[in-house]
Motif scaffolding. Sequence first.
Motif, PDB file in Angstrom:
ATOM      1  N   ALA A  10       0.842  -1.209   0.000  1.00  0.00           N
ATOM      2  CA  ALA A  10       0.000   0.000   0.000  1.00  0.00           C
ATOM      3  C   ALA A  10       0.877   1.259   0.000  1.00  0.00           C
ATOM      4  O   ALA A  10       0.564   2.241  -0.669  1.00  0.00           O
ATOM      5  CB  ALA A  10      -0.923  -0.011   1.212  1.00  0.00           C
ATOM      6  N   ALA A  13       2.336   2.247  -3.325  1.00  0.00           N
ATOM      7  CA  ALA A  13       1.341   2.485  -4.384  1.00  0.00           C
ATOM      8  C   ALA A  13       1.642   3.763  -5.139  1.00  0.00           C
ATOM      9  O   ALA A  13       2.069   4.765  -4.561  1.00  0.00           O
ATOM     10  CB  ALA A  13      -0.058   2.575  -3.768  1.00  0.00           C
ATOM     11  N   LYS A  15      -0.124   6.395  -6.377  1.00  0.00           N
ATOM     12  CA  LYS A  15      -1.464   6.990  -6.306  1.00  0.00           C
ATOM     13  C   LYS A  15      -1.577   8.190  -7.247  1.00  0.00           C
ATOM     14  O   LYS A  15      -0.630   8.949  -7.401  1.00  0.00           O
ATOM     15  CB  LYS A  15      -1.771   7.454  -4.872  1.00  0.00           C
ATOM     16  CG  LYS A  15      -2.005   6.303  -3.908  1.00  0.00           C
ATOM     17  CD  LYS A  15      -2.321   6.800  -2.509  1.00  0.00           C
ATOM     18  CE  LYS A  15      -1.110   7.468  -1.866  1.00  0.00           C
ATOM     19  NZ  LYS A  15      -1.305   7.710  -0.418  1.00  0.00           N
ATOM     20  N   ASN A 115      -2.193  -7.413  -3.712  1.00  0.00           N
ATOM     21  CA  ASN A 115      -2.254  -6.442  -4.811  1.00  0.00           C
ATOM     22  C   ASN A 115      -3.681  -6.046  -5.163  1.00  0.00           C
ATOM     23  O   ASN A 115      -3.937  -5.499  -6.236  1.00  0.00           O
ATOM     24  CB  ASN A 115      -1.534  -6.999  -6.034  1.00  0.00           C
ATOM     25  CG  ASN A 115      -0.031  -6.972  -5.817  1.00  0.00           C
ATOM     26  OD1 ASN A 115       0.518  -5.949  -5.432  1.00  0.00           O
ATOM     27  ND2 ASN A 115       0.630  -8.097  -6.023  1.00  0.00           N
ATOM     28  N   VAL A 119      -6.399   2.321  -1.328  1.00  0.00           N
ATOM     29  CA  VAL A 119      -5.450   3.198  -0.621  1.00  0.00           C
ATOM     30  C   VAL A 119      -6.043   4.611  -0.512  1.00  0.00           C
ATOM     31  O   VAL A 119      -6.930   4.945  -1.292  1.00  0.00           O
ATOM     32  CB  VAL A 119      -4.092   3.226  -1.379  1.00  0.00           C
ATOM     33  CG1 VAL A 119      -3.337   1.925  -1.150  1.00  0.00           C
ATOM     34  CG2 VAL A 119      -4.280   3.469  -2.874  1.00  0.00           C
ATOM     35  N   LEU A 262      -5.270   0.177  -5.842  1.00  0.00           N
ATOM     36  CA  LEU A 262      -3.846   0.197  -6.237  1.00  0.00           C
ATOM     37  C   LEU A 262      -3.687   0.414  -7.736  1.00  0.00           C
ATOM     38  O   LEU A 262      -2.665   0.918  -8.195  1.00  0.00           O
ATOM     39  CB  LEU A 262      -3.157  -1.121  -5.850  1.00  0.00           C
ATOM     40  CG  LEU A 262      -2.958  -1.391  -4.357  1.00  0.00           C
ATOM     41  CD1 LEU A 262      -2.388  -2.789  -4.148  1.00  0.00           C
ATOM     42  CD2 LEU A 262      -2.035  -0.355  -3.730  1.00  0.00           C
ATOM     43  N   GLU A 263      -4.725   0.019  -8.505  1.00  0.00           N
ATOM     44  CA  GLU A 263      -4.665   0.178  -9.968  1.00  0.00           C
ATOM     45  C   GLU A 263      -5.359   1.469 -10.418  1.00  0.00           C
ATOM     46  O   GLU A 263      -5.738   1.617 -11.575  1.00  0.00           O
ATOM     47  CB  GLU A 263      -5.256  -1.071 -10.645  1.00  0.00           C
ATOM     48  CG  GLU A 263      -4.459  -2.314 -10.295  1.00  0.00           C
ATOM     49  CD  GLU A 263      -4.909  -3.596 -10.985  1.00  0.00           C
ATOM     50  OE1 GLU A 263      -5.739  -3.540 -11.919  1.00  0.00           O
ATOM     51  OE2 GLU A 263      -4.424  -4.667 -10.586  1.00  0.00           O
TER      52      GLU A 263
END
Length: 558
Positions: A10, A13, A15, A115, A119, A262-263
């Motif tokens: 996390a 990540a 972001k 995964n 977040v 996360l994606e």
Amino acid sequence: MAMKTDIEIARAANKLPIQEIGAKLNIPSEHLLPFGHDKAKVSSDFIKAQADKPNGHLVLVTAINPTPAGEGKTTTTVGLGDALNLIGKKAAVCIREASLGPCFGMKGGAAGGGNAQIVPMEEMNLHFTGDFHAITSAHNLLSAMIDNHIYWGNKLEIDTRRVTWRRVMDMNDRALRQITASLGGVANGFPREAGFDITVASEVMAILCLATDLKDLERRLGAIIVAYRRDRSPIYARDLKADGAMTVLLAQAMQPNLVQTLENNPAFVHGGPFANIAHGCNSVIATQTALKLADYVVTEAGFGADLGAEKFLDIKCRKAGLAPEAVVIVATVRAMKMNGGVAKSDLGPENVEAVKKGCPNLGRHIQNIKKFGVPAVVAINHFVSDTDAEIAAVQDYVKTMGAEAIVCRHWADGGAGAEALAKKVVEIVESGAAQYAPLYPDEMPLFTKIETIAKEIYHADEVLADKKIRNQLQEWEKAGYGHLPICMAKTQYSFTTDPNRRGAPTGHSVPVREVRLAAGAGFVVVICGEIMTMPGLPSVPAAETIRFNDAGEIEGLS
């Protein structure tokens, strides 16, 4: 190479600024109220303006009864949301906010895993945007106004022995379950028995999660029954003139929170009633907003399908006019083994027989979901220790139940690991097979509703309730509350009220200990067995290992 922990993943990540996430759903940045760079509330004006848009497709993620082996319902919700975006669908995820109680108690966190996470993880597990604090404050404002009213002459003639409104805090603290308030003499009021529940069990939480806008919120808050007079007539929050101020305290909390996976796919995280003691779903306003902005909305309901999914389908969907088109039931090979009698320490070695023995728990959930007229698909949340033979055993069993079980590797591979599940969900939705209907009609008597859930969903033989409870339910029916749905408060670990009975037991009874009328939320809470509305901390709370490390990062959240 060792797999990174959830919090390490996390933290690493990549972001995007929250405005970019909003843009994916066509939310202009002026309608986002940012909390830092990676989370924002969506303005109520913007939400109102979406009212006439058509709804996207609603998909519910639920699970088998939880085991210490872990099932990964939120992880699968997130993985499926990412996978739907990956195959070209405009999808959003809707989950609940985390309560500090379990965060510092058993769990250590609740934002997915590996995964497939949402977040910012640390903030989501701690204070986030302050919604729970607002709910705690609004609830306790009402508590203070009740005792204050009694102190200043009690014009409403509240019977101090019949004050039903307890206090709340968002922490597990068993010492506060039963207390005596107003001790210390004349200046402090009239001593009476009182107690605390955890914030997520508050009727204010349920109301916030079921209200459609601020007007509806105020009306529902006003309808809360806080106490009774000596003649048993109810006293409402509006009689104390508390509803206006409570609404003001909750106005910002009513606006859904937007974050990201996360994606970098949009996720709404809003509201958080527990599923074992409350109705276990994120807010109606977040779900409805997501449905106006995305083609597919993946949401979850807490714990096993006997609790979360039943309440989602019988309370939330009924009240909000929602109709899910597919249900995903999450299971793991490890959990099947535990249901088959294997101890947690022995889950490593292959044990196909135990898997087969544990499958009836999953089968029961598949059967139950079909009773609501919505097609189900099973997601096998994959663990590295799963063997091909064990996976095949689950898939073969699910086939006999008229459904399909799909292996999902989103924990390791993110959205790509749940692509097959996403395609299957789209296929189910596009087939138009869903014919959602709640389990029981509104007009059924309250006790018969309780029996219906106990017999149809828990597969119990009978409901045990003494005369006092039955009379109470009849009194509420006479008072005009007979049409309300039922919110069962019971253990999440079993179809029975005994947390140690795994599998798919039959021939058991459901003892009802207490019933509570949540007139503002619009349901009757039925407390079964030993379930507590204020949990305690375990012998070694997660709080003992939560701290800052030398790099100034938080450790111990999972």
